[in-house]
Enzyme design. Sequence first.
Site, mmCIF file in Angstrom:
data_model
loop_
_atom_site.group_PDB
_atom_site.id
_atom_site.type_symbol
_atom_site.label_atom_id
_atom_site.label_comp_id
_atom_site.label_asym_id
_atom_site.label_seq_id
_atom_site.Cartn_x
_atom_site.Cartn_y
_atom_site.Cartn_z
ATOM 1 C CG HIS A 73 46.776 39.521 35.945
ATOM 2 N ND1 HIS A 73 45.460 39.353 36.280
ATOM 3 C CD2 HIS A 73 47.184 40.638 36.617
ATOM 4 C CE1 HIS A 73 45.075 40.297 37.113
ATOM 5 N NE2 HIS A 73 46.113 41.101 37.327
ATOM 6 C CE1 TYR A 143 42.392 32.442 33.675
ATOM 7 C CE2 TYR A 143 40.424 33.719 34.188
ATOM 8 C CZ TYR A 143 41.714 33.325 34.489
ATOM 9 O OH TYR A 143 42.332 33.815 35.618
#
Length: 200
Positions: A73, A143
Amino acid sequence: MTGVAAPKQGMDMTVTPTELEGVFVIQPEWFEDERGFFFESYSKRRWEQHGLSLDFVQDNHSRSSKGVLRGFHFQNALAPQHRLVRCTVGAIFDVVVDLRVGSPTFGKWYGIELTAQNRTQLLIGPEFAHGFAVLSDVAEVQYKTTGFHNPLAEGLLAWDDPDVGVAWPITDPILSAKDSTNPSLARYLENPAFTFGAQA
């Protein structure tokens, strides 16, 4: 962004460039005793001492079972993101792919094992596709990003593209319906999101 020596005040961290320019391995120091451990998973001041000046605006947290593979991604130049990835439960094999057309490492990949035990983090520039495979029974990945999620900017790359040739440590991964049909690198080249030397 390059690592520079920081004054020793409390816990420090090590910033190591990878062979892909714009991707760094971050290794924080930690304190551990019979009670457990403590470390600074992110410190804006500490980062700036190492020449890293980024403004993170969003934190993401995923939980996945063994054999799950998420990726690849990225977000294109409409909403580019730096990502700071770490694994807080279990273990993953984390991989990035250079998407900068004209880069000497275009289409090359870098992989590293991130675990709750090694506390290693990976800083990824916007021009790289990101994915990971879960090695443990369960893994939680957290993240930070410098840009907000934007569905209109979403980009995808096939996890198993032979032109990239990632040496995944698992076979027959569990994929989402979307990730099972991600486009190839050759398809990406028809309308590339990033060019080497251009500012993302």
